[in-house]
Structure formats: C-alpha cells, structure tokens
Design a protein around this motif. Structure first.
Motif, PDB file in Angstrom:
ATOM      1  N   ALA B 171     -16.917  13.020  42.118  1.00 42.08           N
ATOM      2  CA  ALA B 171     -17.503  13.318  43.351  1.00 42.08           C
ATOM      3  C   ALA B 171     -17.211  12.778  44.618  1.00 42.08           C
ATOM      4  N   LYS B 172     -16.696  11.496  44.611  1.00 40.71           N
ATOM      5  CA  LYS B 172     -16.314  10.756  45.642  1.00 40.71           C
ATOM      6  C   LYS B 172     -15.048  11.531  46.417  1.00 40.71           C
ATOM      7  N   ASP B 173     -13.968  11.825  45.543  1.00 38.64           N
ATOM      8  CA  ASP B 173     -12.758  12.536  46.268  1.00 38.64           C
ATOM      9  C   ASP B 173     -13.367  13.714  46.841  1.00 38.64           C
ATOM     10  N   LEU B 174     -14.157  14.562  46.346  1.00 41.26           N
ATOM     11  CA  LEU B 174     -14.750  15.929  46.734  1.00 41.26           C
ATOM     12  C   LEU B 174     -15.299  15.806  48.127  1.00 41.26           C
ATOM     13  N   ILE B 175     -16.030  14.681  48.020  1.00 41.45           N
ATOM     14  CA  ILE B 175     -16.878  14.630  49.453  1.00 41.45           C
ATOM     15  C   ILE B 175     -16.084  14.124  50.192  1.00 41.45           C
ATOM     16  N   LEU B 176     -15.106  13.211  50.311  1.00 45.57           N
ATOM     17  CA  LEU B 176     -14.232  12.670  51.221  1.00 45.57           C
ATOM     18  C   LEU B 176     -13.389  13.867  51.676  1.00 45.57           C
ATOM     19  N   HIS B 177     -12.745  14.640  50.539  1.00 49.80           N
ATOM     20  CA  HIS B 177     -12.026  16.105  51.105  1.00 49.80           C
ATOM     21  C   HIS B 177     -12.921  16.803  52.181  1.00 49.80           C
ATOM     22  N   ILE B 178     -14.107  16.912  51.758  1.00 55.93           N
ATOM     23  CA  ILE B 178     -14.982  17.858  52.471  1.00 55.93           C
ATOM     24  C   ILE B 178     -15.026  17.268  53.954  1.00 55.93           C
ATOM     25  N   ILE B 179     -15.452  15.826  54.084  1.00 56.67           N
ATOM     26  CA  ILE B 179     -15.542  15.175  55.251  1.00 56.67           C
ATOM     27  C   ILE B 179     -14.187  15.270  56.119  1.00 56.67           C
ATOM     28  N   GLY B 180     -13.166  15.185  55.403  1.00 56.64           N
ATOM     29  CA  GLY B 180     -12.011  15.273  56.053  1.00 56.64           C
ATOM     30  C   GLY B 180     -11.621  16.707  56.886  1.00 56.64           C
ATOM     31  N   MET B 181     -12.077  17.582  56.309  1.00 57.82           N
ATOM     32  CA  MET B 181     -12.123  19.085  56.584  1.00 57.82           C
ATOM     33  C   MET B 181     -12.978  19.238  57.818  1.00 57.82           C
ATOM     34  N   LEU B 182     -14.278  18.894  57.635  1.00 58.10           N
ATOM     35  CA  LEU B 182     -15.239  19.254  58.439  1.00 58.10           C
ATOM     36  C   LEU B 182     -15.280  18.352  59.688  1.00 58.10           C
ATOM     37  N   GLY B 183     -15.023  16.865  59.466  1.00 55.56           N
ATOM     38  CA  GLY B 183     -15.031  16.055  60.671  1.00 55.56           C
ATOM     39  C   GLY B 183     -16.562  15.139  60.525  1.00 55.56           C
ATOM     40  N   ALA B 184     -16.205  14.163  61.408  1.00 50.93           N
ATOM     41  CA  ALA B 184     -17.542  13.285  61.365  1.00 50.93           C
ATOM     42  C   ALA B 184     -18.741  13.849  62.116  1.00 50.93           C
TER      43      ALA B 184
END
Lengths: 142, 415
Positions: B171-184
């Motif tokens: 799940a950590k890899d998934l959410i980091l991937h999503i944050i990377g896509m959508l931005g801070a």
C-alpha cells in the motif's frame, strides 16, 4: 482597520509547517512570545534577522502544508507578521491563522506581481492589493 | 451524494449537502495528543467550565514519550490533571502508542461518524469510512466547549484501483505513486474515495496507509469504501452501533482516477518533498546511515512481519542504525509473540517504545548534517528528522528492511 500596509517578505511554493516552526520546539505549548523566536529557524534562519514586525509574507502555492501544529501560525502572528498573501493555502494552516487573527489572502499569480521587499497595501474589505512600487493592483479571492 | 457529502448531511441534520456548502456538524470523536496543552490554553480563555461530553474527547500521549524535556513532562502533568478534573473517559497515557493506531484499537473509529483530531494525519481513520480530519488547537477548544464544528463540504476524487500487487509491493508504494502523480497539493481541500478490487483485498492496516498518506497531497478526508472487512474489524473493537455510509451511484466527482497496479514497482519519496517520488531502483545505491520502521503510517504488525522476514538470520549493515518502533502496545505484544522483536534485536536493530519516535524531529534518533535515513514514515521535509542538512527518503517496510541490510537504498525483489 480598513487596510494593512507593509514590506513584503517572500517565499516559494509548498512552505510546510515543519519549515515555519521546527518540530523540536513543539514542546513550547503556551508561551507565544517564545514561539515567535523560532519562526523558520532551521531552514531559513535569516528570516529572524531580516524580517521585521509589520512585514507581510507573500508565497506561492500550498503554503502551510503538512502538520496541523498551530504554533506555525502563532509564531508568525506573535513575531508581528501583519498578513499573508499566497497563491493557495493548505486548509489547516488557513483556519488556524484566521482563528488567531492573522489574515490570509489567496491571490492567483501573486508571486509574479510582487517581489521581495516591495511595499504593498491590502484593503481588508475589498481584498484589493496594491503594489506601491509598481502601482499594480491585484484582487484577492473572496 | 459522495461519502463526504452524506456524512456531513447526517451530522448537520440536512437532507442534502453539495460541495462548498458550509455546514455545522456534530462531532462524534475529538482526539488530541500532547498538543491538547495548546487546546487547553484556548479552552481556558473561552471560560467554559466543563467540556461538552467527557465520553467523546480523547486525550493521549504519543509525540514525545517518555518526556524528552522538562517542558514536555510539564505538559503531560498538566494534561493528566485536566483529564482528572473533567473526568475524560478516553485517556491513554504514554503506554499505549500512536494516536492513529490506538483509536481503532479502542473502537473509536466507526463508519459514518465525524472524527476530528489535532493532528494532520487524522485522515487515517477514513480507512474505516469515518469522516476524519485534522484541525488546529483553537478549533479543538471550540469543539471541547460545544461539540460542533463548521465544515466546508469538499469536492471528491474517486480513485479506483485494480490488479494484484507484486511481491514486496505494498500500500505504501501505491500511495507514494499516487502522490507522485497528483502532487503535494493535488487533493487540497478534497475528499478522496478509494475503491476497486485491489483495495478490497487489502488488510485494514494497509488501507490505513492509504488514508494516512492522502494528507500529504492535501486531502481533507480520505475514505476507503467500508466493506465486510471494515464492519467485522469495527465490531470486534466496539459494541457501539454505527451506520455504514457508502456513496450514491450518481455521486459527483471532480476527478476519477483509475489505477492498474499490476506492474507497479517499489516507490520512494526523495528529499525534500513527499511528491518527489521515483521507482526505488532509480536511487538504488545511495548510502544510508539510519533505517526506520515505524510511525502512524507503517508501524503495524504486518509492517513488522514483512521487515522481520527480510532481516531474519541476517545482520544489519555495520554502518546503519536500524530503529524499529511498533505503533502501539498491542502491536508490540503481538510482535513479541510472533518472534519479530527477537529477530530485529538479533539482527542488530534497536527496538524503541511505541510512539512517534524521531518522525517529527523531537527525539529518539535525530540525524546529523549529511546523514541519510530511509524511513517508513510520512514526511521527508528539509529538517523534519533533525539537521536541515540531512536527507530522508520515504519507502515501504520491505525497501527499508533490505536497505538496512545492504547499507544503501535497495529495491526489493518483486518476484
């Protein structure tokens, strides 16, 4: 008080609350004057000598992101920052600042129109921001 | 209506709520950790003698335990006295663990309710279908006095996740991937709803990782659609009745993001921003000085299990300090029973008491100038974990465990 005038102290995007108020000082919970001595201390220590009471912070997008620590808004208020103008503001910081009586204005592209150390005037009722140096006028969101 | 709109409508006694409506909502749970001391000052200034409901306020200590300074010791003392004065029923002294783990353990996260906390990662509890969000101390003093708070109803983003995660991808890899896509600021002021087959096969602990880290893209609340797994977890931890709220079929979203995780690789957030996300292999080889497994993001039993399996019968690299911090006393006890703690200690790890540890830079493992830490925590801001000249990388428990063994950032094998 219908307007605020002051000198601008400028920052970039995504200035987080750890940067505004370092975690090592979170044990200061009630002494607001003491909090004011640590604004931006770890990452932008020059702020404490170069900024002065009455200054207005201008910054880019997502100002105040991260931790909900209210000390981040309190330290700026008690340092004497008179207002904050940003392109966008993180939600917890925004409510914290207003609750403490530190006005926050959101104005698109403000960083392109106002420079570090410009003198500006903010009309609190209309949200009209005037750059006294360039005479440019910016409307803050209502 | 979306979940956020339906819960706000229910909590404010309205039939319908649309984004940008301002509603006054009744609060079901109001949580504060050590910063209850900041709340207390404002509460005294309001001048109300008694809190609105001593059974709905939670006070606990997790950020600076045991007290790292005289100031914190005084805070703890003042709050213990306040808890007694007001008869607060849900008080968890420093023995229990991190707020975002112990709230569900004590049955305080329930679907369909409104939970506020003076901690930004309060979004974590959206994993139970709770409208859960972080607020400031002054607002909390108002909640202590009145039991209500105003909210601007958020627009919602729907994230549908399908496919099976590869071995050692979490799940950590998934959410980091999503944050990377959508931005801070990609979800600033927004509600996030997670659904899809991948999410529903995830454990409760993994779902909490997703909701927890949505804060790092600005989300106000982050729901995982409640299902049978949610209901059985909540029922195991409380007898209190609750109403499961799911979105209407015609709910309106401002963004819909479908994700297929089949080929997702291990991800890492590089200094000094949580949205500076790359595949781990792109930064593999960077020497590390500290490896940290713990925090409200990844200090749960399944996180310790993954790490223990990786370091079992091996030794932590001699140039690395491995810190392991179970998220709660219950997690700690289970980890002892399962043998994980022995594995960490034998491998050369240092096991610390449940709590926030060095994540927020207060104590217990701060970094010197030039040092690098790879951590399962949630923020890698400049100066967050010690010196402003140190470097924090955020990754999964598997990535941190492998890196602790090799002494450099190491991507886990995914097959």
């Amino acid at each position: 008080m219908a307007s605020i005038t002051g000198r601008v102290y400028k920052f970039g995007d995504n200035i987080n609350t750890d940067v505004i108020y370092p975690g090592k000082y979170l044990s200061i919970t009630t002494d607001r004057e003491e909090m004011a001595k640590h604004c931006f201390e770890a990452v932008y220590p020059e702020f404490l000598t170069n900024a002065k009471p009455g200054d207005i912070i201008v910054a880019g997008k997502n100002f105040g992101c991260g931790s909900s620590r209210e000390q981040a808004a309190t330290c700026l208020k008690y340092f004497g920052i008179s207002a904050i103008i940003v392109e966008s503001c993180a939600r917890i910081f925004y409510r914290n600042a207003i609750n403490l009586g530190l006005p926050v204005f959101v104005a698109a592209n403000v960083c392109q129109k106002i420079d570090h150390h410009d003198d500006i005037e903010i009309d609190l009722e209309t949200g009209i921001i005037k750059n006294m140096k360039t005479n440019e006028v910016i409307q803050a969101a209502k | 209506m979306t979940i956020a709109e339906k819960i706000l409508a229910k909590a404010s006694g309205k039939k319908k709520v649309v984004p940008n409506d301002i509603v006054m909502a009744k609060i079901d749970v109001a949580m504060s950790h050590e910063n209850a001391d900041v709340v207390l000052r404002s509460f005294r200034e309001i001048g109300v003698r008694h809190v609105w409901d001593r059974d709905k306020i939670v006070i606990l200590f997790d950020h600076r335990i045991p007290a790292e300074s005289e100031k914190s010791a005084a805070t703890h003392k003042r709050l213990r006295e306040f808890v007694k004065e007001q008869g607060i029923t849900h008080f968890y002294d420093m023995k229990e663990g991190i707020c975002h783990q112990i709230l569900p353990e004590f049955g305080l996260c329930r679907p369909g309710e409104v939970l506020v906390g003076t901690d930004s990662h309060t979004t974590t509890h959206g994993a139970f279908g709770t409208f859960a969000t972080g607020i400031g101390a002054t607002e909390m003093s108002g909640v202590w006095a009145t039991g209500e708070l105003w909210f601007k109803a958020p627009e919602s983003i729907k994230i549908t996740v399908n496919g099976s995660l590869q071995h050692h991808v979490s799940a950590k890899d998934l959410i980091l991937h999503i944050i990377g896509m959508l931005g801070a600021d990609g979800a600033d002021y927004k509600a996030v709803e997670f659904c899809g087959e991948t999410i529903h096969t995830m454990s409760i602990a993994s779902r909490m990782v997703l909701s927890n880290l949505c804060m790092e893209m600005g989300a106000k609340v982050a729901f995982v659609l409640p299902d049978e797994k949610t209901i059985s977890y909540v029922k195991e931890h409380t007898n209190k009745k609750f109403e499961v709220i799911v979105p209407d079929e015609n709910a309106q979203y401002i963004k819909e993001l479908p994700i297929d995780v089949t080929n997702l690789e291990p991800q890492i957030a590089c200094p000094h921003a949580v949205d500076n996300v790359k595949p781990v292999k792109d930064v593999a080889g960077i020497k590390i000085h500290q490896a940290l497994i713990g925090s409200c993001t990844n200090g749960r039993l399944e996180d310790l299990a993954v790490a223990a399996e990786i370091v079992e019968h091996k030794k932590v690299h001699p140039d690395v300090r491995l810190l392991v911090i179970p998220a709660s006393r219950k997690v700690y006890l289970q980890a002892i029973k399962q043998g994980y703690i022995e594995i960490f200690v034998k491998a050369g790890g240092l096991v610390l008491n449940p709590g926030c540890g060095p994540c927020l830079g207060a104590h217990q493992g701060l970094l010197a100038p030039g040092e690098v830490c790879v951590a399962t925590t949630n923020r890698n801001f400049k100066g967050r974990m010690g010196s402003p000249d140190s470097f924090v990388y955020l990754a999964s428990p598997a990535t941190v465990a492998f890196s602790a063994l090799t002494g450099e950032i190491t991507a886990p094998e995914t097959e």
